[in-house]
Design a protein around this motif. Structure first.
Motif, short mmCIF file in Angstrom:
data_model
loop_
_atom_site.label_atom_id
_atom_site.label_comp_id
_atom_site.label_asym_id
_atom_site.label_seq_id
_atom_site.Cartn_x
_atom_site.Cartn_y
_atom_site.Cartn_z
N TRP A 219 5.37 23.05 -99.10
CA TRP A 219 5.97 22.41 -99.99
C TRP A 219 6.92 23.18 -100.60
N ILE A 220 8.66 22.04 -100.30
CA ILE A 220 9.48 23.53 -100.63
C ILE A 220 10.46 22.37 -102.22
N LEU A 221 10.34 23.19 -103.00
CA LEU A 221 10.74 22.10 -104.28
C LEU A 221 12.22 22.51 -104.05
N ASN A 222 13.56 21.56 -105.13
CA ASN A 222 14.16 21.70 -104.95
C ASN A 222 15.10 21.01 -106.86
N GLY A 223 15.80 22.18 -106.91
CA GLY A 223 15.82 21.49 -108.70
C GLY A 223 15.78 22.34 -109.63
N GLN A 224 16.21 22.16 -111.40
CA GLN A 224 15.94 22.95 -111.43
C GLN A 224 15.06 22.31 -113.41
N LYS A 225 14.89 23.48 -114.05
CA LYS A 225 14.53 23.21 -115.31
C LYS A 225 13.98 24.10 -116.51
N LYS A 226 14.90 23.23 -117.44
CA LYS A 226 15.47 23.84 -118.74
C LYS A 226 14.46 24.11 -120.27
N TRP A 227 14.71 25.13 -120.97
CA TRP A 227 13.52 24.84 -122.19
C TRP A 227 12.11 25.60 -121.78
N ILE A 228 11.76 26.70 -121.13
CA ILE A 228 10.92 26.65 -120.13
C ILE A 228 9.77 28.00 -121.14
N GLY A 229 9.60 27.37 -121.91
CA GLY A 229 9.06 28.62 -122.92
C GLY A 229 8.01 30.05 -122.25
N ASN A 230 7.98 31.21 -122.27
CA ASN A 230 7.77 32.21 -122.10
C ASN A 230 8.57 32.51 -120.51
N SER A 231 8.92 31.21 -119.35
CA SER A 231 9.23 31.76 -118.22
C SER A 231 9.57 32.75 -117.78
N PRO A 232 10.73 33.47 -118.68
CA PRO A 232 11.57 34.56 -118.11
C PRO A 232 10.40 35.71 -118.15
N ILE A 280 15.18 27.55 -114.87
CA ILE A 280 14.62 27.59 -113.72
C ILE A 280 15.51 27.22 -112.77
N THR A 281 15.43 27.92 -111.60
CA THR A 281 16.59 27.61 -110.53
C THR A 281 15.40 27.14 -109.63
N LEU A 282 15.30 25.67 -108.44
CA LEU A 282 14.55 26.52 -107.24
C LEU A 282 15.49 26.14 -106.79
N THR A 283 15.66 27.01 -105.90
CA THR A 283 16.35 26.10 -104.83
C THR A 283 15.23 27.26 -103.19
N ASN A 284 15.09 25.98 -102.72
CA ASN A 284 14.40 25.39 -101.35
C ASN A 284 13.38 26.51 -101.21
N CYS A 285 12.61 26.22 -103.12
CA CYS A 285 11.03 27.35 -103.58
C CYS A 285 10.40 27.16 -102.47
N SER A 286 9.72 27.47 -101.19
CA SER A 286 8.74 27.82 -101.02
C SER A 286 6.91 28.07 -101.84
N VAL A 287 6.01 27.06 -101.89
CA VAL A 287 5.07 27.16 -102.87
C VAL A 287 3.61 26.30 -101.63
N PRO A 288 2.63 27.34 -100.73
CA PRO A 288 2.12 26.56 -100.29
C PRO A 288 0.90 25.84 -100.53
N GLU A 289 0.42 25.57 -99.73
CA GLU A 289 0.23 24.16 -100.01
C GLU A 289 -1.55 23.94 -101.12
N THR A 290 -2.34 25.23 -101.27
CA THR A 290 -3.43 25.97 -101.85
C THR A 290 -2.91 26.34 -103.71
#
Length: 451
Positions: A219-232, A280-290
């Motif tokens: 799966w190819i993910l694109n976009g941004q997420k904000k205020w994501i606690g613990n993510s750093p 979080i910035t997702l730029t053509n982020c590749s994630v396996p179906e699993t």
């Protein structure tokens, strides 16, 4: 009381002092002059003097500071109460001494995570996968106990145990649960939850701009997420994205090393400063179906997670309010003005009682909320009403508490300023007052007022 009797009583008190005390007193005052002064006092003044002398001989017993006025915590079974007391000790010994320091630095005390893991409370209500299968009621009390000392630590735990683990527990396949939940329960793997976006907060149900598109086994993910606690510093982040093919919301377990996944720590917050929020910035982020959450096929599945954790936020609001109330009560007994503790003044007592009334009402509401959750009767509107009411009353309580501290209330060293600031974040996240009000309004009227 006659003048003769009053005079005789005072004389008797003085003459019955032991020699050492009498000698010490004679060095401070002229006893003949004192007796002469007594002889010139009216009956009424002497009576007042006697009352004051007798009251000073009695040592006042100040009640223990306790925000659980109706003792709801005592209704927990002994084994669950032992867990709660263990959490209380951890918060008092490990967190309280460092809370202001890390809040002020806007850093997270990473060295507490192994100690946190020893409590064995992550995923407390889940069945299996190393989780204990305890009641939602105990989980609520724990959220309150943490926020009573530090809402930032309570938020960190809520993200790990509730949002991140809960997404996998509710929406993951059996293989995904087996792979991730035992390690997250031991806090060997730290999780985050990516739903909110820079331009999408309340409208996430139908307005996610982060997209996903299947490409073979990826799966190819694109976009941004904000205020994501613990993510750093998280090892995995649950990312919710809109499928470009069917317009449905889907969930993904995204590892920090996935190509196209970047996190920037957010700075200059005025609340929950110890919590590490990321952009979080997702730029053509590749994630396996699993790594796609196999049971997350629409926002309704996302909402199942939010329903559960929103109840936890209501408990967290109670904890923040309780901590502020207890700080204020303790302070008013220690702060001396006009020769007396300010806790002895009518206006101060009136404010404290008003705060305690709101706090006790909040506790009773979330107590019933968790009982409904344990019984399987919890609906969105139940969690939303608790979030609306408890966070609103929390704001009032921390505001009154800060007022009772006077000028000292804006100094971090007195703790209450941190509670006031953190309350603003709790008031807003997991759905604003307005959005949660509309959820309840829809349930009680049958009409949806959402745009």
């Amino acid at each position: 009381m006659s003048l003769l009797k009053s005079f005789s009583t005072i004389k008797n008190i003085i003459t019955h002092l032991d020699f050492g005390k009498l000698e010490a007193l004679s060095k401070k005052v002229d006893l003949n002059e004192v007796m002469e002064s007594f002889s010139k006092m009216s009956d009424g003044d002497l009576a007042k003097l006697m009352k004051m002398m007798k009251s000073n001989q009695k040592e006042k017993v100040i009640p223990e500071v306790n925000g659980d006025f109706y003792e709801l915590g005592k209704t927990l079974p002994n084994n669950e109460r032992e867990i709660l007391l263990k959490v209380r000790e951890f918060m008092n010994t490990e967190i309280k001494p460092i809370a202001n320091e890390y809040w002020n630095k806007a850093e997270f005390p990473m060295d507490i995570i192994p100690k946190f893991a020893e409590l064995n409370i992550a995923g407390l209500t889940y069945q299996g996968y190393g989780c204990a299968g305890h009641s939602a009621l105990l989980e609520g009390f724990i959220a309150m106990e943490m926020a009573r000392v530090d809402s930032s630590i309570s938020t960190f735990f809520g993200v790990q145990s509730g949002l991140a683990m809960g997404s996998i527990y509710i929406c993951g396949s059996e293989a995904q649960k087996q792979e991730w939940l035992p390690r997250m329960q031991k806090m060997e793997v730290i999780g985050a939850f990516g739903l909110t976006e820079p331009l999408v907060g309340s409208g996430t149900a139908g307005g996610l701009t982060t997209t996903c598109k299947r490409n073979g086994d990826e799966w190819i993910l694109n976009g941004q997420k904000k205020w994501i606690g613990n993510s750093p510093f998280s090892d995995i982040t649950i990312i919710w994205a809109r499928d470009l093919d069917d317009d449905k919301v889907k969930g993904f377990i995204v590892k920090k090393e996935n190509p196209g996944f970047e996190v920037e720590k957010m700075k200059d917050k005025m609340a929950l400063r110890t919590v590490q929020n990321g952009l979080i910035t997702l730029t053509n982020c590749s994630v396996p179906e699993t790594d796609r959450l196999q049971e997350a096929n629409s926002f309704r599945d996302t909402a199942k997670v939010l329903r559960m954790t929103r109840a936890g936020v209501a408990w967290q609001a109670v904890g923040c309010a309780r901590g502020a109330y207890e700080l204020a009560l303790k302070y008013t007994n220690e702060r001396i003005q006009f020769g007396k503790p300010i806790a002895s003044f009518q206006l101060v007592q009136g404010m404290l009682v008003s705060m305690l009334g709101d706090l006790t009402a909040m506790q009773a509401m979330v107590y019933r909320l968790s009982v409904m959750q344990d019984q399987g009767d919890l609906a969105d509107e139940h969690a939303s009403l608790a979030k609306v009411f408890c966070t609103s009353r929390m704001r009032d309580i921390v505001g009154h508490a800060r007022e009772l501290f006077g000028g000292n209330g804006i100094l971090l060293e007195y703790d209450i300023a941190r509670f006031v600031a953190d309350a603003e974040a709790i008031y807003s996240y997991e759905g604003t007052k307005e959005v949660n009000s509309l959820i309840v309004g829809r349930a009680i009227t049958g009409h949806s007022a959402f745009v």
